[in-house]
Design an enzyme around this catalytic site. Structure first.
Site, short mmCIF file in Angstrom:
data_model
loop_
_atom_site.label_atom_id
_atom_site.label_comp_id
_atom_site.label_asym_id
_atom_site.label_seq_id
_atom_site.Cartn_x
_atom_site.Cartn_y
_atom_site.Cartn_z
N CYS A 211 7.68 -4.85 -15.37
CA CYS A 211 6.31 -4.85 -15.89
C CYS A 211 5.90 -3.40 -16.08
O CYS A 211 5.88 -2.62 -15.12
CB CYS A 211 5.35 -5.55 -14.93
SG CYS A 211 3.62 -5.45 -15.46
N TYR B 48 6.53 5.07 -7.35
CA TYR B 48 5.60 5.56 -6.33
C TYR B 48 5.50 4.67 -5.09
O TYR B 48 5.55 5.17 -3.97
CB TYR B 48 4.22 5.74 -6.96
CG TYR B 48 3.11 6.07 -6.00
CD1 TYR B 48 3.02 7.34 -5.43
CD2 TYR B 48 2.14 5.13 -5.67
CE1 TYR B 48 1.99 7.66 -4.54
CE2 TYR B 48 1.11 5.44 -4.79
CZ TYR B 48 1.04 6.70 -4.22
OH TYR B 48 0.04 7.00 -3.35
N ASN C 244 0.82 -10.60 -1.09
CA ASN C 244 0.88 -9.33 -1.80
C ASN C 244 0.83 -9.64 -3.29
O ASN C 244 1.67 -10.38 -3.81
CB ASN C 244 2.18 -8.58 -1.47
CG ASN C 244 2.37 -7.35 -2.34
OD1 ASN C 244 1.41 -6.73 -2.78
ND2 ASN C 244 3.62 -6.99 -2.59
N GLY C 245 -0.16 -9.10 -3.98
CA GLY C 245 -0.29 -9.34 -5.41
C GLY C 245 -1.73 -9.64 -5.78
O GLY C 245 -2.67 -9.30 -5.06
N CYS D 275 -4.25 -2.28 -14.11
CA CYS D 275 -3.36 -3.31 -13.58
C CYS D 275 -4.17 -4.50 -13.08
O CYS D 275 -5.23 -4.33 -12.47
CB CYS D 275 -2.53 -2.75 -12.43
SG CYS D 275 -1.43 -3.96 -11.66
N CYS E 284 0.86 -0.95 -17.44
CA CYS E 284 -0.04 0.20 -17.27
C CYS E 284 0.28 1.32 -18.25
O CYS E 284 -0.57 2.17 -18.53
CB CYS E 284 0.02 0.71 -15.83
SG CYS E 284 1.68 1.10 -15.24
N GLY F 253 -0.32 -0.49 2.81
CA GLY F 253 -1.71 -0.84 3.07
C GLY F 253 -2.15 -0.33 4.42
O GLY F 253 -1.48 -0.59 5.42
N CYS G 242 -0.10 -4.47 -0.95
CA CYS G 242 -0.06 -4.97 0.42
C CYS G 242 1.40 -5.12 0.80
O CYS G 242 2.29 -5.01 -0.04
CB CYS G 242 -0.76 -6.33 0.53
SG CYS G 242 -2.53 -6.31 0.21
N CYS H 271 7.38 -4.71 -10.95
CA CYS H 271 6.42 -3.62 -11.21
C CYS H 271 7.15 -2.28 -11.20
O CYS H 271 7.79 -1.90 -10.22
CB CYS H 271 5.34 -3.63 -10.14
SG CYS H 271 4.24 -2.18 -10.19
#
Length: 481
Positions: free
Chosen positions: A450, A259, A119-120, A399, A453, A45, A17, A253
């Site tokens: 992080c 991306y 967001n999260g 994730c 993934c 989003g 988001c 992240c």
């Protein structure tokens, strides 16, 4: 759902988001500033958009399903007057795509109201929801964002004090903006997983946004990142900072760099375009191949493809055209149209491709179904060979921090070798960027990101493994980093 029936964008990690907040002196149109900032964050989003503006002690909210340009018009923006506003664009990582889950969400707080954008993703939502429902909270949505708003609304004192009291109870990743009749506050989790930056308006006032591209859009000057664990009260005259939680060191992240963030956004002084180009260059050094052309899958694969071409000396060419007007909510094609499959989103240029050995660069592979269709599309267009190169390591774990990603059982890289994935997609060869190569491209240690993934090492406690994780015999369970 079969691979042929999946949406055409179903093989990429889905955006999280985007949030924005602004406090400005009288005379500034905060709703219009917020509108343009959200327009810059639309890539984060596309399911819903909303703005909450404060005029005096009154908070007015408008939100709806759809893109920013369809939710707001001149009439609606003129009704959102005041000296402060927050905005949100949403992709539903938790909760269904329905109006109740659009943001900002609102909760009454005595005679006041709090409106919140998030967001999260929290990992202790179930526990908090049970607690709030037992306390009589009016919860109508199915999002963790509503839980955060309800927790803040239940606290006494200033909005900043309430936020600082609630933050220790939130487990997970969050960058949040919240507004009341008298205050505007932004805050970020102690690990800093989700991005949040602070900006200053040229003519007075302050703002925060998920990415620097939103600051550029409205002519604001980047000041700094909001620190992990920090809560900020914003006003036209300045900011007040509280370190509500000790910083856990910052674990951004890594997919923001790969991306999610817009290529022109900056993180720690580097644009995402530069980071992605460096990833492509590392990929070329690690997994070069004899070829005639380097092709990037637009738009996310383009910077890495250019980096690959520059490092390898193989010419870069635009050989695939993307239809940018195919969104995630378009009407699904019938079975006859599915024969054309990926062409609804991509169309090759046979005059460029025919007879050529192609290096095709993309940012990631999730399930593999879209990659398979792209390879076949290029071969049908006359490519002599298709060598897939992926500018990130294999995705092996789901994730829990705000990215919508497949269950582990659906991840194509789990339980398969790279050669097996290449056979599955039909590519002549396939190579991923290594973890070491990724860190070299980023120019920063792994401890600053992080990477769960890729590694299964989650920096924040995750829910019970039965929710989303699938373990193969003999595999270790993920550990907190």
């Amino acid at each position: 759902m079969s691979d042929a029936e999946r949406p055409l964008d179903d093989d990429t990690p889905k955006e999280e988001c985007g949030v924005f907040a602004v406090a400005a002196p009288p005379g500034r149109d905060v709703s219009r500033i917020t509108y343009y900032a959200l327009h810059a964050l639309q890539h984060r989003g596309q399911e819903s958009a909303g703005i909450a503006a404060r005029d005096g002690a009154n908070v007015t909210i408008q939100r709806d399903l759809g893109l920013v340009t369809t939710v707001f018009d001149e009439t609606s923006l003129r009704s959102l007057t005041g000296d402060a506003a927050i905005g949100h664009v949403r992709y539903s990582t938790t909760g269904a795509n329905k109006w109740d889950n659009a943001q900002p969400v609102a909760q009454t707080r005595g005679d006041d109201i709090v409106a919140l954008g998030h967001n999260g993703n929290l990992t202790n939502t179930g526990e908090l929801r049970t607690e709030m429902e037992a306390a009589g909270a009016d919860l109508r949505a199915s999002t963790d964002s509503e839980i955060i708003a309800a927790l803040i609304a239940a606290e006494e004192g200033s909005l900043l004090r309430a936020v600082c009291a609630v933050m220790p109870r939130l487990v997970g990743a969050y960058s949040v903006v919240v507004i009341s009749g008298s205050e505007l506050v932004a805050f970020r989790d102690a690990h800093g997983v989700r991005p949040l930056v602070l900006g200053r308006l040229d003519e007075g006032g302050w703002c925060v946004a998920s990415e620097t591209c939103a600051l550029d859009q409205i002519g604001a000057r980047f000041e700094r990142d909001v620190r992990p664990g920090e809560a900020l009260r914003l006003s036209a005259g300045g900011i007040e900072s509280r370190q509500a939680l000790p910083s856990a060191g910052g674990r951004t992240c890594v997919f923001e760099h790969i991306y999610f963030a817009r290529p022109d956004s900056r993180m720690e002084g580097t644009t995402m375009w530069e980071s992605r180009s460096a990833m492509g260059a590392e990929l070329a050094r690690e997994s070069g191949v004899d070829a005639d052309l380097v092709v990037g899958l637009p738009d996310s694969g383009t910077p890495a493809a250019i980096g690959y071409a520059q490092e390898s000396g193989i010419p870069y060419s635009e050989a695939v055209v993307r239809n940018r007007y195919v969104g995630r909510s378009f009407i699904q094609p019938d079975q006859a149209m599915r024969q054309h499959g990926i062409r609804l989103k991509f169309n090759p240029l046979p005059s460029v491709i025919a007879g050529k050995r192609l290096v095709v660069v993309d940012d990631s592979i999730v399930r593999g179904n879209t990659t398979q269709r792209i390879v076949q599309m290029l071969l049908d267009a006359g490519a002599a060979e298709v060598h897939m190169r992926i500018s990130s390591p294999p995705i092996l774990w789901p994730c829990f921090y705000g990215i919508d990603m497949a269950d582990r059982a659906e991840l194509v890289a789990v339980g398969r070798s790279v050669e097996e994935i290449a056979d599955l997609t039909g590519a002549h060869s396939l190579a991923y960027l290594t973890l070491d190569g990724l860190q070299r491209a980023l120019g920063k240690p792994a401890s600053g990101f992080c990477r769960a993934c890729f590694t299964g090492e989650y920096p924040i406690a995750i829910p019970d493994s039965s929710l989303k994780l699938r373990f193969e015999p003999g595999e270790r369970e993920p550990a907190a980093a």
